[in-house]
Design a protein around this motif. Structure first.
Motif, PDB file in Angstrom:
ATOM      1  N   ARG A  35      -9.775   6.559  71.965  1.00  0.00           N
ATOM      2  CA  ARG A  35     -11.147   7.472  72.783  1.00  0.00           C
ATOM      3  C   ARG A  35     -11.134   8.788  72.088  1.00  0.00           C
ATOM      4  O   ARG A  35     -12.245   9.237  71.781  1.00  0.00           O
ATOM      5  CB  ARG A  35     -10.464   8.214  74.180  1.00  0.00           C
ATOM      6  CG  ARG A  35     -10.745   7.316  75.647  1.00  0.00           C
ATOM      7  CD  ARG A  35      -9.745   7.799  76.278  1.00  0.00           C
ATOM      8  NE  ARG A  35      -8.571   8.066  76.267  1.00  0.00           N
ATOM      9  CZ  ARG A  35      -7.483   7.874  76.377  1.00  0.00           C
ATOM     10  NH1 ARG A  35      -7.235   6.097  76.178  1.00  0.00           N
ATOM     11  NH2 ARG A  35      -6.421   8.522  75.738  1.00  0.00           N
ATOM     12  N   THR A  36     -10.631   8.865  71.239  1.00  0.00           N
ATOM     13  CA  THR A  36     -10.661   9.817  69.753  1.00  0.00           C
ATOM     14  C   THR A  36     -10.035   9.553  68.772  1.00  0.00           C
ATOM     15  O   THR A  36     -10.082   8.430  67.970  1.00  0.00           O
ATOM     16  CB  THR A  36      -8.933  10.680  70.392  1.00  0.00           C
ATOM     17  OG1 THR A  36      -9.314  10.851  71.671  1.00  0.00           O
ATOM     18  CG2 THR A  36      -9.915  11.956  69.479  1.00  0.00           C
ATOM     19  N   LEU A  37     -11.764  10.257  67.932  1.00  0.00           N
ATOM     20  CA  LEU A  37     -11.323   9.986  66.312  1.00  0.00           C
ATOM     21  C   LEU A  37     -10.507  11.181  65.750  1.00  0.00           C
ATOM     22  O   LEU A  37     -11.467  11.982  66.167  1.00  0.00           O
ATOM     23  CB  LEU A  37     -12.706   9.355  65.829  1.00  0.00           C
ATOM     24  CG  LEU A  37     -13.064   8.001  66.368  1.00  0.00           C
ATOM     25  CD1 LEU A  37     -14.940   7.982  66.417  1.00  0.00           C
ATOM     26  CD2 LEU A  37     -12.668   7.291  64.919  1.00  0.00           C
ATOM     27  N   ALA A  38      -9.898  10.781  64.509  1.00  0.00           N
ATOM     28  CA  ALA A  38      -9.969  11.750  63.647  1.00  0.00           C
ATOM     29  C   ALA A  38     -10.337  11.930  62.603  1.00  0.00           C
ATOM     30  O   ALA A  38      -9.853  11.028  61.820  1.00  0.00           O
ATOM     31  CB  ALA A  38      -8.079  12.196  63.848  1.00  0.00           C
ATOM     32  N   TYR A  39     -10.557  13.237  61.964  1.00  0.00           N
ATOM     33  CA  TYR A  39     -11.136  13.033  59.977  1.00  0.00           C
ATOM     34  C   TYR A  39     -10.859  14.363  59.845  1.00  0.00           C
ATOM     35  O   TYR A  39     -10.615  15.277  60.046  1.00  0.00           O
ATOM     36  CB  TYR A  39     -12.530  12.621  60.428  1.00  0.00           C
ATOM     37  CG  TYR A  39     -13.146  13.318  61.470  1.00  0.00           C
ATOM     38  CD1 TYR A  39     -13.470  14.729  60.890  1.00  0.00           C
ATOM     39  CD2 TYR A  39     -13.022  12.826  62.933  1.00  0.00           C
ATOM     40  CE1 TYR A  39     -14.413  15.571  62.030  1.00  0.00           C
ATOM     41  CE2 TYR A  39     -13.784  14.397  63.721  1.00  0.00           C
ATOM     42  CZ  TYR A  39     -14.998  15.125  63.082  1.00  0.00           C
ATOM     43  OH  TYR A  39     -15.241  15.575  64.135  1.00  0.00           O
ATOM     44  N   ALA A  40     -10.841  14.405  57.997  1.00  0.00           N
ATOM     45  CA  ALA A  40     -10.714  16.075  57.879  1.00  0.00           C
ATOM     46  C   ALA A  40     -12.171  16.032  57.189  1.00  0.00           C
ATOM     47  O   ALA A  40     -13.116  15.721  56.804  1.00  0.00           O
ATOM     48  CB  ALA A  40      -9.629  15.451  56.270  1.00  0.00           C
ATOM     49  N   LEU A  41     -12.598  17.849  57.141  1.00  0.00           N
ATOM     50  CA  LEU A  41     -13.645  18.280  56.418  1.00  0.00           C
ATOM     51  C   LEU A  41     -12.827  19.081  55.710  1.00  0.00           C
ATOM     52  O   LEU A  41     -11.339  19.519  55.744  1.00  0.00           O
ATOM     53  CB  LEU A  41     -14.207  18.619  57.900  1.00  0.00           C
ATOM     54  CG  LEU A  41     -15.248  17.954  58.378  1.00  0.00           C
ATOM     55  CD1 LEU A  41     -15.671  17.937  59.983  1.00  0.00           C
ATOM     56  CD2 LEU A  41     -16.268  17.955  57.324  1.00  0.00           C
ATOM     57  N   PRO A  42     -13.742  19.416  54.479  1.00  0.00           N
ATOM     58  CA  PRO A  42     -12.940  20.905  54.152  1.00  0.00           C
ATOM     59  C   PRO A  42     -13.023  21.866  54.339  1.00  0.00           C
ATOM     60  O   PRO A  42     -13.348  22.040  55.597  1.00  0.00           O
ATOM     61  CB  PRO A  42     -14.600  21.194  52.794  1.00  0.00           C
ATOM     62  CG  PRO A  42     -15.395  19.967  52.970  1.00  0.00           C
ATOM     63  CD  PRO A  42     -15.260  19.382  54.506  1.00  0.00           C
ATOM     64  N   GLY A  43     -11.711  22.562  53.872  1.00  0.00           N
ATOM     65  CA  GLY A  43     -10.715  23.684  55.042  1.00  0.00           C
ATOM     66  C   GLY A  43     -11.997  24.838  55.572  1.00  0.00           C
ATOM     67  O   GLY A  43     -12.625  25.468  54.515  1.00  0.00           O
ATOM     68  N   ALA A  69     -14.683   9.875  70.700  1.00  0.00           N
ATOM     69  CA  ALA A  69     -15.687   8.233  70.181  1.00  0.00           C
ATOM     70  C   ALA A  69     -17.132   8.159  70.990  1.00  0.00           C
ATOM     71  O   ALA A  69     -17.618   6.873  70.156  1.00  0.00           O
ATOM     72  CB  ALA A  69     -14.476   7.621  70.403  1.00  0.00           C
ATOM     73  N   ASP A  70     -16.971   8.306  72.500  1.00  0.00           N
ATOM     74  CA  ASP A  70     -18.403   7.987  73.356  1.00  0.00           C
ATOM     75  C   ASP A  70     -19.485   8.530  72.892  1.00  0.00           C
ATOM     76  O   ASP A  70     -20.755   8.789  73.553  1.00  0.00           O
ATOM     77  CB  ASP A  70     -17.358   8.067  74.835  1.00  0.00           C
ATOM     78  CG  ASP A  70     -17.473   9.744  75.381  1.00  0.00           C
ATOM     79  OD1 ASP A  70     -17.218  10.459  74.203  1.00  0.00           O
ATOM     80  OD2 ASP A  70     -17.332   9.889  76.257  1.00  0.00           O
TER      81      ASP A  70
END
Length: 355
Positions: A314-322, A335-336
């Motif tokens: 159900r859940t996605l994780a990812y990195a973004l500039p801090g 994810a939905d």
């Protein structure tokens, strides 16, 4: 006839001895300086390339691991287990603070599953050296493979058997066309290493395809350790390919798909889709249903240049500039397509929940 030789005078003997002494002293000094230089060089190299000590923790079920930036110096870290009695780290229970255990090896990219870790390292030297390091359940080194280029993507199959990594051979951004990648696949059961998957027979639009500009990146494996998905680029376009390890073949199934990530139930792919031209914030995260081939955007509207990781179905994780001076922060999103992005771990990248 008797010959006679004049014995050298005491002053001459003294001069000769002094000359020999000076020569010996110079030679000794040269040796000492050379030894000091060697010791200094070795010491500097060791300081620049610190040995990774034995990890203070291992790969435990349900825990969220990541590369800790900032004070963590790029070492693998994990969040404490939530107090819910299950030991599983979910996006709702993950602490959004600096509370973490940092005791793993230093990595540029990290991923793990089923007691196997993959750590991509880059060491300072001339030229810089990179390595793919295979780790065991206690995050101890099992195998080290020398690489060329800049570490970029890392994945481990759900069983821990199949590993893949992508290196930038030239360039350092997918937002431009001035880059080249090299993607490798390692079977940890047999030890067989595919150094560059560009030689895999590719079918594009139902025809066998050949082109010198083909690049692959972002492999993700199915549960059977045979089927895989990846991105291929050629002629300025990107495609989602489905591959077969046993047949060693790949075919395109969709255009404009980058960095696919297969859900734990193997029914959906998260990916980044180019929604704007140019190099400025070009992507948005989407999810593709593999049965219907229908896609939908996620609630994260910022441009994500990462291979998103599924924490669960159900859940996605990812990195973004801090923010606040951080190099990167780890975020989560449903994810939905509903909900909203949530900051999961500040000062972090390469998130993975060990199943």
């Amino acid at each position: 006839m008797t010959s006679s030789r004049t014995a050298p005078s005491p002053s001459a003997r003294l001069s000769a001895v002094s000359l020999r002494a000076r020569i010996v002293a110079v030679l000794a000094a040269t040796v000492v300086l050379a030894t000091v230089a060697v010791v200094y060089t070795i010491g500097a190299a060791r300081r620049a390339q610190p040995a990774d000590p034995a990890s203070s923790f291992g790969l435990d079920h349900g825990r969220l691991y990541f590369r800790s930036t900032g004070a963590g110096a790029g070492r693998v870290a994990r969040l404490p287990a939530p107090d819910d009695g299950t030991g599983a780290a979910s996006s709702a229970s993950a602490p959004r603070s600096g509370h973490r255990t940092t005791g793993g090896p230093a990595c540029e990219r990290f991923y793990a599953a089923a007691g196997t870790g993959l750590c991509l390292q880059r060491r300072p030297s001339i030229p810089p050296r990179s390595y793919a390091v295979v780790l065991d359940r206690r995050l101890r080194e099992k195998r080290r493979i020398a690489l060329t280029g800049i570490p970029n993507r890392a994945r481990v199959s759900a069983s821990g058997r199949m590993l893949s990594w992508t290196m930038f051979a030239t360039g350092d951004s997918y937002a431009t066309t001035a880059f080249s990648t090299r993607t490798s696949i390692l079977d940890t059961r047999t030890g067989y290493l595919i150094k560059n998957m560009e030689e895999i027979p590719l079918t594009l639009d139902s025809r066998r395809y050949h082109s010198p500009d083909v690049n692959y990146w972002g492999v993700t494996f199915a549960r059977d350790d045979n089927r895989f998905y990846a991105t291929v680029s050629t002629k300025g376009k990107t495609y989602l390919v489905q591959g077969d390890m046993r047949r060693w073949a790949a075919r395109t199934i969709r255009e404009n798909v980058e960095c696919p990530s297969l859900s734990p139930d193997n029914t959906r792919l998260a990916f980044k889709k180019r929604v704007r031209p140019g190099a400025g914030d070009p992507w948005r995260l989407y999810v593709l249903d593999l049965r219907t081939l229908r896609e939908h955007p996620l609630a994260e509207s910022r441009s994500v240049d990462d291979q998103a990781a599924w924490l669960d179905d159900r859940t996605l994780a990812y990195a973004l500039p801090g923010r606040a001076g951080h190099a990167f922060d780890v975020w989560t999103v449903p994810a939905d397509g509903g909900g909203s992005p949530s900051l999961a771990v500040p000062d972090a990248s390469s998130p993975v929940r060990v199943p």
